[in-house]
Scaffold this motif. Structure first.
Motif, short mmCIF file in Angstrom:
data_model
loop_
_atom_site.label_atom_id
_atom_site.label_comp_id
_atom_site.label_asym_id
_atom_site.label_seq_id
_atom_site.Cartn_x
_atom_site.Cartn_y
_atom_site.Cartn_z
N THR B 32 0.81 -1.21 0.00
CA THR B 32 0.00 0.00 0.00
C THR B 32 0.85 1.27 0.00
OG1 THR B 32 -0.24 -0.31 2.38
CG2 THR B 32 -2.11 -0.95 1.00
N LYS B 33 2.17 1.12 -0.04
CA LYS B 33 3.03 2.27 -0.33
C LYS B 33 2.72 2.76 -1.74
CE LYS B 33 6.42 3.67 1.55
NZ LYS B 33 6.47 4.86 2.41
N LEU B 34 2.13 1.90 -2.54
CA LEU B 34 1.74 2.25 -3.90
C LEU B 34 0.28 2.68 -3.91
CD1 LEU B 34 3.38 -0.90 -5.44
CD2 LEU B 34 4.29 1.42 -5.58
N GLY B 35 0.04 3.92 -4.34
CA GLY B 35 -1.31 4.48 -4.31
C GLY B 35 -2.33 3.60 -5.01
N ALA B 36 -1.93 3.04 -6.17
CA ALA B 36 -2.87 2.24 -6.96
C ALA B 36 -3.31 1.00 -6.18
CB ALA B 36 -2.22 1.84 -8.27
N ILE B 37 -2.35 0.35 -5.53
CA ILE B 37 -2.68 -0.86 -4.76
C ILE B 37 -3.55 -0.48 -3.56
CG2 ILE B 37 -1.71 -2.83 -3.51
CD1 ILE B 37 -0.57 -3.02 -6.19
N ASN B 38 -3.17 0.61 -2.95
CA ASN B 38 -3.93 1.09 -1.80
C ASN B 38 -5.40 1.28 -2.16
OD1 ASN B 38 -4.09 1.88 0.89
ND2 ASN B 38 -3.95 4.05 0.34
N ASN B 39 -5.65 1.91 -3.31
CA ASN B 39 -7.03 2.11 -3.76
C ASN B 39 -7.74 0.79 -3.98
OD1 ASN B 39 -6.67 4.81 -3.66
ND2 ASN B 39 -6.38 5.09 -5.88
N MET B 40 -7.03 -0.16 -4.62
CA MET B 40 -7.65 -1.44 -4.92
C MET B 40 -7.99 -2.19 -3.63
SD MET B 40 -5.53 -2.94 -8.12
CE MET B 40 -4.61 -1.76 -9.07
N VAL B 41 -7.08 -2.13 -2.68
CA VAL B 41 -7.31 -2.83 -1.41
C VAL B 41 -8.53 -2.24 -0.72
CG1 VAL B 41 -6.38 -3.23 0.89
CG2 VAL B 41 -4.93 -3.52 -1.10
N GLU B 42 -8.62 -0.90 -0.76
CA GLU B 42 -9.75 -0.26 -0.10
C GLU B 42 -11.06 -0.58 -0.80
OE1 GLU B 42 -8.85 3.86 0.34
OE2 GLU B 42 -7.47 3.48 2.01
N GLU B 43 -11.01 -0.63 -2.13
CA GLU B 43 -12.23 -0.87 -2.91
C GLU B 43 -12.71 -2.31 -2.77
OE1 GLU B 43 -11.84 0.20 -7.02
OE2 GLU B 43 -11.42 2.27 -6.46
N GLU B 44 -11.79 -3.22 -3.09
CA GLU B 44 -12.24 -4.59 -3.25
C GLU B 44 -12.31 -5.36 -1.94
OE1 GLU B 44 -9.89 -6.36 -6.40
OE2 GLU B 44 -10.04 -4.46 -7.49
N GLY B 45 -11.78 -4.75 -0.91
CA GLY B 45 -11.90 -5.38 0.40
C GLY B 45 -11.15 -6.68 0.52
N SER B 46 -11.81 -7.78 0.30
CA SER B 46 -11.22 -9.06 0.68
C SER B 46 -10.36 -9.70 -0.43
CB SER B 46 -12.33 -10.02 1.09
OG SER B 46 -13.20 -10.19 0.00
N GLU B 47 -10.39 -9.14 -1.61
CA GLU B 47 -9.62 -9.72 -2.72
C GLU B 47 -8.13 -9.67 -2.41
OE1 GLU B 47 -9.71 -11.97 -5.57
OE2 GLU B 47 -11.51 -10.75 -5.80
N ASP B 48 -7.48 -10.82 -2.38
CA ASP B 48 -6.06 -10.86 -2.04
C ASP B 48 -5.15 -10.97 -3.25
OD1 ASP B 48 -6.56 -10.53 0.57
OD2 ASP B 48 -6.27 -12.62 1.16
N LEU B 49 -5.73 -11.32 -4.42
CA LEU B 49 -4.91 -11.41 -5.63
C LEU B 49 -5.17 -10.18 -6.51
CD1 LEU B 49 -3.03 -13.17 -7.48
CD2 LEU B 49 -5.13 -13.90 -8.60
N ILE B 50 -4.10 -9.47 -6.81
CA ILE B 50 -4.24 -8.27 -7.63
C ILE B 50 -3.45 -8.46 -8.91
CG2 ILE B 50 -3.70 -5.81 -7.75
CD1 ILE B 50 -4.19 -5.70 -4.72
N CYS B 51 -4.12 -8.32 -10.06
CA CYS B 51 -3.43 -8.49 -11.34
C CYS B 51 -2.98 -7.13 -11.85
CB CYS B 51 -4.37 -9.14 -12.35
SG CYS B 51 -4.72 -10.84 -11.91
N LEU B 52 -1.74 -7.10 -12.29
CA LEU B 52 -1.19 -5.85 -12.81
C LEU B 52 -0.70 -6.08 -14.24
CD1 LEU B 52 0.80 -5.10 -9.55
CD2 LEU B 52 -1.27 -3.91 -10.28
N PRO B 53 -1.62 -6.01 -15.21
CA PRO B 53 -1.29 -6.38 -16.58
C PRO B 53 -0.29 -5.43 -17.26
CG PRO B 53 -3.51 -5.46 -16.46
CD PRO B 53 -3.02 -5.61 -15.06
N ASN B 54 -0.05 -4.27 -16.67
CA ASN B 54 0.85 -3.31 -17.33
C ASN B 54 2.28 -3.34 -16.79
OD1 ASN B 54 -1.20 -2.49 -18.91
ND2 ASN B 54 -1.59 -0.57 -17.82
N VAL B 55 2.54 -4.21 -15.84
CA VAL B 55 3.88 -4.23 -15.25
C VAL B 55 4.51 -5.60 -15.37
CG1 VAL B 55 5.25 -3.60 -13.24
CG2 VAL B 55 3.00 -2.59 -13.55
#
Lengths: 471, 163
Positions: B32-55
């Protein structure tokens, strides 16, 4: 699908990226970056150089017209005039042209380290920036022979509705005009000459102020910082002595003070959570009273000088982190800590410091101790070891504490056998210890024996070589 | 005698999946030092797998290494950490080749790692500052695509910057 945990020490080499500092670059990566990133990069480059980049290629031709931050400086990083012939005239012309030819109006930063400027030209540029709704203004004078420039900020600057950040350096504020900076969030005054009343009026005119830095500002006697919106403040005296400092900020959360003032009043700052007192001139009683008056205090940093402090007490129900520092100055300082919810204790300094903790609960506390040793040629004598044993024994860490102990050389921790026989183990209950040193010793076995004497109950012991930084 | 880490606090672990399928398991506090991840964590709540197709995994790994270092150093309330972080950052960007720098910067920007973007853009700026135009061309392999005489024209138009 491969799964990798991110470990602390993995290096890039694992990913096949070698140090290719000297390898040839084939693709022009810079030009391919999107404009916002290019703007970000160029915000760290003097505007003159950005304008000159317009002849790089078609891609770069118009970039400078839209950069959001402008930095004007009449001398380069070597202290040489940027324009060789008629430096003053050429520089003035450059700034004029540059401001006029911009397509977009959002001038963002405006740093003018000037040395040879006429104030009329600067007035004009500043007024221009204000008309374009400049949001951040960073004005640094670089006076050649004296500390301050008698340049008086135009009234428009102190009444700029769009300004959110204002940084002034080496100027004089004479208080002859009114102040109205309704959007200002951050104010920084460095080497600014002003008197008590000017500061008072300035802060009165900043109803949204959040951050305030007052550094090396001469002319103040009874410094009063009064602002109900202020959250973060830093006061650095740096050989400028203030007779008294009073901070009135009901919402102030964080205060850093660095100076020698012995009359500091924070009684109107009940909300302070972080307080750093670096070399204050406060004595034991005043310091205790000050801390006692801050009921919400969570993090406290104190640089203790044996000239002012002898034996003081730190109390606080909410204190979670305490950092103590001591200089090399000869003399013993003692502190008694009464903080039941403490989770982190750091100390940096010599061994002539007595830390004792009352009401130690079985919190999971992390202790971080950096011993600056004054032993020159690596020859640690009996005195050193006795002082160190006394120092360590004073700190009554509970068994749940994880202590990391930093010393210059491993040798410093190899206590002689005769001392180990007559002294008691300093930390009999400690279970987890980490040792960091710059100079490993050949006598690894002796070191371990010695450390197990320090803490016979040890369950984990980590010995590492410090790789970065200095004490 | 063990030399294991003695961190006792338990935090939520996230799985980050890069474009090439490589996944990283990281603590929430680090990611969550990364703003994008922080937003996703806050939005999706319990989802633990995050796909980052651009990296790409290679660069995601480097970004996460940076995050980890900074998350660790910040929890430790050592004031000297500012110094340590600076040292560490300096070393982090010291030997980056331009290709890596480019991809890392794009990744950090995409992930809204503001502080890392600051560090990397400043690094690029340091490669530009104080150089003559020819030297900048050489450093970054920028090819002039001006027609004959065009460059001279711009120089003349902006002569006040080239004196």
């Amino acid at each position: 699908m491969a799964t990798k945990g991110v470990k602390t020490n993995f290096r890039f080499k694992k990913y096949g990226i070698s140090n290719t500092r000297g390898s040839p670059v084939v693709v022009d990566r810079l030009s391919n970056l999107p404009n916002p990133l290019i703007h970000h990069i160029l915000s760290f480059v003097p505007t003159l150089e950005v304008v000159r980049m317009s002849i790089l290629s078609k891609r770069w031709r118009r970039v400078w017209y839209s950069i959001p931050a402008l930095h004007f400086c009449d001398i380069d990083h070597m202290g040489q005039f940027r324009f060789k012939s008629q430096p003053r005239k050429a520089f003035n012309k450059f700034v004029d042209k540059c401001l006029k030819q911009r397509e977009v109006g959002f001038v963002f930063g405006f740093a003018i380290p000037y040395r040879i400027l006429t104030s009329a030209a600067l007035d004009n540029w500043l007024s221009f920036a204000i008309r374009r709704n400049v949001e951040e203004l960073d004005l640094r004078a670089k006076p050649k022979f004296k500390k301050f420039v008698d340049y008086c900020l135009p009234e428009t600057v102190l009444n700029a509705r769009s300004l959110t950040v204002l940084k002034l350096e080496s100027l004089t504020l004479d208080g002859s005009c009114s102040v109205n900076l309704p959007s200002l969030i951050s104010l920084s005054l460095v080497d600014v000459k002003l008197h008590d009343e000017v500061l008072h009026n300035l802060l009165l005119g900043c109803p949204a102020l959040n951050k305030f830095l007052l550094k090396k500002c001469a002319g103040l006697l009874n410094t009063i910082i009064s602002s109900s919106t202020l959250k973060f403040s830093e006061i650095v005296e740096d050989f400028i002595h203030y007779r008294a400092i009073k901070v009135e900020g009901a919402n102030l959360q964080s205060l850093i003070y660095d100076g020698f003032c012995d009359n500091i009043c924070l009684s109107a700052c009940k909300a302070i959570r972080n307080l750093s007192l670096l070399f204050s001139g406060l004595d034991d009683q005043s310091l205790e009273d000050l801390i006692f008056g801050l009921p919400l205090l969570e993090c406290l940093t104190i640089s203790a000088s044996p000239y002012c402090l002898k034996h003081f007490r730190i109390c606080g129900q909410h204190l979670r982190s305490i950092r103590l520092e001591k200089s090399y100055d000869d003399g013993l300082v003692k502190v008694t800590i009464d903080a039941p919810n403490l989770v982190s204790l750091c100390y940096k300094g010599d061994t002539k410091f007595g830390i004792s903790m009352n009401a130690v609960r079985d919190n999971i506390l992390s202790g971080h101790i950096i011993i600056n040793d004054d032993v020159t040629d690596g020859k640690y004598d009996t005195n050193w070891y006795i002082n160190l044993i006394t120092f360590l024994s004073n700190i009554n860490f509970s068994w749940k504490t994880t202590v990391s102990l930093h010393v210059y050389s491993e040798e410093a921790l190899i206590f002689p056998e005769n001392l180990r026989k007559i002294c008691r183990s300093p930390w009999p209950n400690l279970k987890h210890m980490k040792i960091m040193t710059y100079r490993p010793s050949e006598k690894k076995a002796d070191l371990k024996v010695s450390l197990y004497w320090v803490s016979p109950a040890l369950e984990t012991l980590v010995i590492e070589k410090e790789t970065k930084g200095y004490f | 005698m063990s030399s294991s880490s003695t961190t006792t606090t338990t935090t939520r672990l996230l799985m980050l999946k890069a474009s090439d399928g490589v996944t990283f398991e990281v603590e929430e506090a680090v990611a969550t030092k990364l703003g994008a991840i922080n937003n996703m964590v806050e939005e999706e709540g319990s989802e633990d797998l995050i796909c980052l197709p651009n990296v790409n995994g290679k660069f995601l790994g480097m970004v996460l290494e940076w995050c980890k270092k900074h998350a660790n150093n910040n929890t430790n309330s050592d004031k000297g950490n500012d110094e340590v972080n600076k040292w560490w950052d300096k070393e982090f960007v010291m030997d980056l080749d331009q290709n890596t720098l480019y991809h890392l910067l794009m990744a950090a920007d995409y992930l809204s790692g503001t502080e890392l973007v600051d560090l990397l853009t400043e690094k690029v700026a340091s490669m530009i500052r104080g150089k003559k135009v020819e030297e900048i061309r050489e450093t970054f392999k920028i090819k002039s695509d001006f027609l004959p005489g065009q460059e001279e024209e711009i120089r003349k138009k902006n002569s006040w910057a080239f004196e």
